[in-house]
Design an enzyme around this catalytic site. Sequence first.
Site, PDB file in Angstrom:
ATOM      1  N   LYS A   1       0.857  -1.200   0.000  1.00 24.21           N
ATOM      2  CA  LYS A   1       0.000   0.000   0.000  1.00 24.21           C
ATOM      3  C   LYS A   1       0.879   1.231   0.000  1.00 24.21           C
ATOM      4  O   LYS A   1       2.042   1.183   0.457  1.00 24.21           O
ATOM      5  CB  LYS A   1      -0.954   0.029   1.195  1.00 24.21           C
ATOM      6  CG  LYS A   1      -0.298   0.028   2.590  1.00 24.21           C
ATOM      7  CD  LYS A   1       0.094   1.382   3.131  1.00 24.21           C
ATOM      8  CE  LYS A   1       0.706   1.310   4.541  1.00 24.21           C
ATOM      9  NZ  LYS A   1       1.547   2.440   4.897  1.00 24.21           N
TER      10      LYS A   1
ATOM     11  N   ASP B   1      -2.660  -1.390  10.102  1.00 19.95           N
ATOM     12  CA  ASP B   1      -2.955  -1.358   8.662  1.00 19.95           C
ATOM     13  C   ASP B   1      -3.656  -2.616   8.167  1.00 19.95           C
ATOM     14  O   ASP B   1      -4.090  -2.672   7.015  1.00 19.95           O
ATOM     15  CB  ASP B   1      -1.650  -1.222   7.852  1.00 19.95           C
ATOM     16  CG  ASP B   1      -1.038   0.155   8.000  1.00 19.95           C
ATOM     17  OD1 ASP B   1      -1.769   1.092   8.360  1.00 19.95           O
ATOM     18  OD2 ASP B   1       0.171   0.280   7.740  1.00 19.95           O
TER      19      ASP B   1
HETATM   20  O1  C5P Z   1       0.072  -1.308  14.408  1.00 20.65           O
HETATM   21  P1  C5P Z   1       1.469  -1.234  13.908  1.00 20.65           P
HETATM   22  O2  C5P Z   1       2.255  -2.468  14.170  1.00 20.65           O
HETATM   23  O3  C5P Z   1       1.541  -0.789  12.507  1.00 20.65           O
HETATM   24  O4  C5P Z   1       2.112  -0.082  14.758  1.00 20.65           O
HETATM   25  C1  C5P Z   1       3.434  -0.082  15.218  1.00 20.65           C
HETATM   26  C2  C5P Z   1       3.606   1.050  16.224  1.00 20.65           C
HETATM   27  O5  C5P Z   1       3.449   2.311  15.578  1.00 20.65           O
HETATM   28  C3  C5P Z   1       2.605   1.078  17.357  1.00 20.65           C
HETATM   29  O6  C5P Z   1       3.017   0.265  18.419  1.00 20.65           O
HETATM   30  C4  C5P Z   1       2.604   2.552  17.736  1.00 20.65           C
HETATM   31  O7  C5P Z   1       3.743   2.859  18.511  1.00 20.65           O
HETATM   32  C5  C5P Z   1       2.781   3.249  16.407  1.00 20.65           C
HETATM   33  N1  C5P Z   1       1.483   3.626  15.800  1.00 20.65           N
HETATM   34  C6  C5P Z   1       0.814   4.732  16.303  1.00 20.65           C
HETATM   35  N2  C5P Z   1      -0.400   5.078  15.759  1.00 20.65           N
HETATM   36  C7  C5P Z   1      -0.931   4.364  14.744  1.00 20.65           C
HETATM   37  C8  C5P Z   1      -0.248   3.257  14.205  1.00 20.65           C
HETATM   38  C9  C5P Z   1       0.962   2.900  14.775  1.00 20.65           C
HETATM   39  O8  C5P Z   1       1.277   5.397  17.225  1.00 20.65           O
HETATM   40  N3  C5P Z   1      -2.118   4.739  14.230  1.00 20.65           N
END
Ligand code: C5P
Length: 287
Positions: A9, A134
């Site tokens: 993406k 995501d």
């Molecule tokens: O959910 P994902 O593994 O993509 O996110 C990794 C990290 O990125 C989360 O633990 C968080 O620290 C940060 N994050 C965030 N806000 C989001 C997505 C991710 O702060 N909407």
Amino acid sequence: MNRFLAPAKVNLFLHVMGRRDDGYHLLRTVMTFFPLYDILEMDVGGNEVTLACHPPVTGNPEQNLVVRAARLLQKNCNCRQGVHISLTKNIPAAAGLGGGSSDAATTLMALNRLWSLGLSQTELAEIGLTLGADVPLFIGQKTALAEGIGEQLTPMETLPTFPLLLINPGVPVSTPAAFSGLNGRWPERDANWSLAEGLQENDALTWMENDLESPARCLAPEIDTVFQALHQQGARMVRMSGSGASVFGVFESDNQLIFAAESIKSQYNNWLVFSGRTFHIHPFASG
Ligand code: C5P
């Protein structure tokens, strides 16, 4: 052998709107698909979940999002079926392209089908959200405006598609590090502005930004060089995807895109350079 694709993406823009008490950031972003794919081949059988990665990855395979997604499904559905998954990685990791999330989403959708679990898209997205913010986008299978932490999706299939030159300078950027580099600061924006209507305006996307660009540039200064190279080649819009370090340029014509790709490849031979047109519907939807 069942074969499934997990597309990359790109975020056409990404606005940070706030932060939740648990530290997750509230976003407004439009994500669409780009024709760069990981490939998952699945053999159902036994009751174990096993994974082979190509190229082999270091790190604990138990932590791979594909394995975690499959185990989560087994647990949630009390399912005793197993699977061997062969994963061919083409999407660079920690690149802002959603590779791991896309692999997890394809695993959930494919095993729901192969194990005949009968979960709805909403149920799969709820399970997927526990693996990554995501994942629901890929399960939604459509270009979408994502709000909340990424789970509130509004399909956006009427947006144009774009011929992109997508470049990754080969430097991984950690998503948590990029978010924490914001230090709790982002531009103030009108949360009530109708983004869905605004995006129908001609060229509205050209002035939308990615708020993670600035912290990501601090973590990976190579991002600046990619921006410069794409501007030099005449891209009419240049933007970072997700938390970086991948950056894409939009070109007026396919010819300009091909020319720019060749020119950049010859100058920067350690960069990954991909060209292709964005698309709106996930390949899982068609079979
Ligand atoms: O959910 P994902 O593994 O993509 O996110 C990794 C990290 O990125 C989360 O633990 C968080 O620290 C940060 N994050 C965030 N806000 C989001 C997505 C991710 O702060 N909407």
